[in-house]
Design a protein around this motif. Structure first.
Motif, short mmCIF file in Angstrom:
data_model
loop_
_atom_site.label_atom_id
_atom_site.label_comp_id
_atom_site.label_asym_id
_atom_site.label_seq_id
_atom_site.Cartn_x
_atom_site.Cartn_y
_atom_site.Cartn_z
N ALA A 10 12.34 -6.02 4.00
CA ALA A 10 11.90 -4.99 3.06
C ALA A 10 10.37 -5.01 2.97
CB ALA A 10 12.52 -5.24 1.69
N LEU A 11 9.80 -3.86 2.71
CA LEU A 11 8.35 -3.73 2.63
C LEU A 11 7.93 -3.35 1.22
CD1 LEU A 11 7.74 -1.63 5.88
CD2 LEU A 11 7.76 -4.12 5.63
N LYS A 12 6.73 -3.80 0.86
CA LYS A 12 6.15 -3.35 -0.41
C LYS A 12 5.72 -1.91 -0.23
CE LYS A 12 2.77 -6.19 -0.75
NZ LYS A 12 1.62 -6.99 -1.09
N ALA A 13 5.95 -1.11 -1.25
CA ALA A 13 5.50 0.28 -1.20
C ALA A 13 3.97 0.32 -1.28
CB ALA A 13 6.10 1.08 -2.36
N PRO A 14 3.35 1.09 -0.40
CA PRO A 14 1.88 1.16 -0.42
C PRO A 14 1.39 2.06 -1.54
CG PRO A 14 2.73 2.60 1.29
CD PRO A 14 3.92 1.88 0.69
N ASN A 15 0.13 1.88 -1.89
CA ASN A 15 -0.53 2.78 -2.83
C ASN A 15 -0.60 4.15 -2.18
OD1 ASN A 15 -2.02 3.67 -5.02
ND2 ASN A 15 -3.97 3.04 -4.13
N VAL A 16 -0.29 5.19 -2.94
CA VAL A 16 -0.27 6.54 -2.36
C VAL A 16 -1.33 7.46 -2.94
CG1 VAL A 16 2.16 6.43 -1.67
CG2 VAL A 16 1.56 7.29 -3.94
N THR A 17 -2.10 6.99 -3.91
CA THR A 17 -3.17 7.81 -4.48
C THR A 17 -4.47 7.03 -4.51
OG1 THR A 17 -2.63 7.13 -6.73
CG2 THR A 17 -1.58 9.14 -5.94
N PHE A 18 -5.55 7.77 -4.38
CA PHE A 18 -6.88 7.18 -4.37
C PHE A 18 -7.81 8.09 -5.16
CE2 PHE A 18 -4.56 6.13 -0.56
CZ PHE A 18 -4.63 4.75 -0.55
N LYS A 19 -8.82 7.50 -5.82
CA LYS A 19 -9.78 8.29 -6.59
C LYS A 19 -10.68 9.11 -5.66
CE LYS A 19 -9.98 4.73 -10.10
NZ LYS A 19 -10.59 3.42 -10.17
N SER A 20 -10.93 8.56 -4.46
CA SER A 20 -11.82 9.23 -3.52
C SER A 20 -11.52 8.71 -2.12
CB SER A 20 -13.28 8.92 -3.87
OG SER A 20 -13.53 7.53 -3.67
N PHE A 21 -12.05 9.43 -1.13
CA PHE A 21 -11.86 8.95 0.23
C PHE A 21 -12.64 7.65 0.44
CE2 PHE A 21 -15.82 11.06 1.01
CZ PHE A 21 -16.32 10.58 2.21
N LYS A 22 -13.73 7.47 -0.29
CA LYS A 22 -14.48 6.22 -0.20
C LYS A 22 -13.63 5.05 -0.69
CE LYS A 22 -18.59 3.78 -1.72
NZ LYS A 22 -19.83 3.79 -2.47
N GLU A 23 -12.96 5.23 -1.83
CA GLU A 23 -12.09 4.17 -2.33
C GLU A 23 -10.99 3.86 -1.32
OE1 GLU A 23 -9.22 3.07 -6.11
OE2 GLU A 23 -9.05 5.04 -5.17
N MET A 24 -10.45 4.89 -0.69
CA MET A 24 -9.40 4.69 0.30
C MET A 24 -9.90 3.81 1.45
SD MET A 24 -7.22 7.50 2.45
CE MET A 24 -8.60 7.90 3.52
N PHE A 25 -11.10 4.09 1.94
CA PHE A 25 -11.64 3.30 3.04
C PHE A 25 -12.04 1.89 2.59
CE2 PHE A 25 -11.87 7.32 5.35
CZ PHE A 25 -11.41 6.91 6.59
N GLU A 26 -12.43 1.73 1.33
CA GLU A 26 -12.69 0.39 0.81
C GLU A 26 -11.40 -0.43 0.81
OE1 GLU A 26 -14.44 1.44 -2.94
OE2 GLU A 26 -16.48 1.39 -2.13
N LYS A 27 -10.30 0.21 0.40
CA LYS A 27 -8.98 -0.47 0.40
C LYS A 27 -8.57 -0.80 1.83
CE LYS A 27 -8.14 -0.24 -4.03
NZ LYS A 27 -8.35 -1.43 -4.84
N LEU A 28 -8.85 0.10 2.75
CA LEU A 28 -8.55 -0.14 4.16
C LEU A 28 -9.30 -1.37 4.66
CD1 LEU A 28 -8.44 2.44 7.00
CD2 LEU A 28 -9.96 0.48 7.19
N PHE A 29 -10.58 -1.45 4.36
CA PHE A 29 -11.38 -2.61 4.78
C PHE A 29 -10.83 -3.90 4.17
CE2 PHE A 29 -14.96 -5.57 4.11
CZ PHE A 29 -15.22 -5.88 5.44
N GLU A 30 -10.54 -3.88 2.88
CA GLU A 30 -9.97 -5.07 2.22
C GLU A 30 -8.66 -5.49 2.89
OE1 GLU A 30 -9.47 -4.05 -1.92
OE2 GLU A 30 -11.62 -3.70 -2.19
N HIS A 31 -7.85 -4.51 3.25
CA HIS A 31 -6.58 -4.83 3.89
C HIS A 31 -6.81 -5.44 5.28
CE1 HIS A 31 -2.34 -4.77 4.68
NE2 HIS A 31 -2.60 -4.21 5.85
N GLU A 32 -7.76 -4.92 6.03
CA GLU A 32 -8.04 -5.48 7.35
C GLU A 32 -8.53 -6.93 7.24
OE1 GLU A 32 -7.05 -4.50 10.13
OE2 GLU A 32 -6.59 -2.40 9.72
#
Length: 172
Positions: free
Chosen positions: A72-94
Motif C-alpha cells: 500500500a502507498l501513502k496518498a500524496p499531497n494533491v494541492t500546493f499554494k504555488s508552483f514554487k512550493e510544489m518544486f520545493e516539495k519535489l526537491f525535498e522528496h528527492e
C-alpha cells in the motif's frame, strides 16, 4: 541469493519509488488544471521514470531469488499554494530518496552483498542527477519571482527539458 535483510530493504525501496511516481503524478495533475502544460508534461515524464525505477528494483529482487512485494502507498499531497512550493516539495522528496538509497547501499555493504551494492550504484548516480535537476529548477523559479511572463517562459522551457531528457535516456 538475497539475505532477508537486503530483501526487506529493497522492498522498502520499491515502495519509495512507487510513492515517488504517485507524488509526481499528483503534481502533474495539479499543474495541468492550473494551465501549466509544460510543468504537467515534465511531471508526467518524471512519474513514468520513477515507475521504471520501481520496476527495475522489482525485477532485481525476483531475479536474485527474493520476492518483490507491492505494498500500500501513502496518498500524496494533491494541492500546493504555488508552483514554487510544489518544486520545493519535489526537491525535498528527492533528497529523501537519496538518503533512502544511501541507506540501502550501507545495508548492502554491511551484508557483504556486493552484487546488490554494484546494482545500486546506478541509483546513486541517478539521484545525483535528480537532485541537481530539482535544484536548477528551483534556481530558475527564484529568478522568475512573481513575473507572469517569466512563468510563461519557464513553463515552455521545462517542456523542452522534458523532451531533451526523454531523448537522451537510453532504453532499458
Amino acid at each position: 541469493m538475497l539475505s532477508k535483510k537486503i530483501e526487506k530493504a529493497l522492498n522498502d525501496q520499491i515502495r519509495v519509488e512507487a510513492e515517488s511516481s504517485q507524488i509526481y503524478l499528483a503534481m502533474a495533475c495539479w499543474a495541468e488544471v492550473k494551465g501549466l502544460e509544460g510543468v504537467a508534461g515534465f511531471m508526467y515524464s518524471q512519474s513514468d521514470e520513477e515507475r521504471a525505477h520501481m520496476l527495475k528494483l522489482v525485477r532485481y529482487v525476483n531475479e536474485r531469488g527474493g520476492h518483490a512485494h507491492i505494498s500500500a502507498l501513502k496518498a500524496p499531497n494533491v494541492t500546493f499554494k504555488s508552483f514554487k512550493e510544489m518544486f520545493e516539495k519535489l526537491f525535498e522528496h528527492e533528497v529523501f530518496v537519496s538518503e533512502s538509497i544511501n541507506e540501502l547501499v550501507h545495508i548492502a555493504l554491511q551484508e557483504k552483498d556486493y552484487s546488490t551494492h554494484n546494482f545500486l550504484q546506478w541509483y546513486v548516480a541517478e539521484q545525483i542527477e535528480e537532485e541537481a535537476m530539482a535544484r536548477t529548477i528551483l534556481d530558475k523559479i527564484n529568478m522568475i519571482g512573481n513575473d507572469k511572463g517569466g512563468l510563461y517562459l519557464f513553463d515552455r522551457d521545462i517542456q523542452q527539458m522534458t523532451v531533451s531528457t526523454a531523448a537522451s535516456e537510453s532504453p532499458e
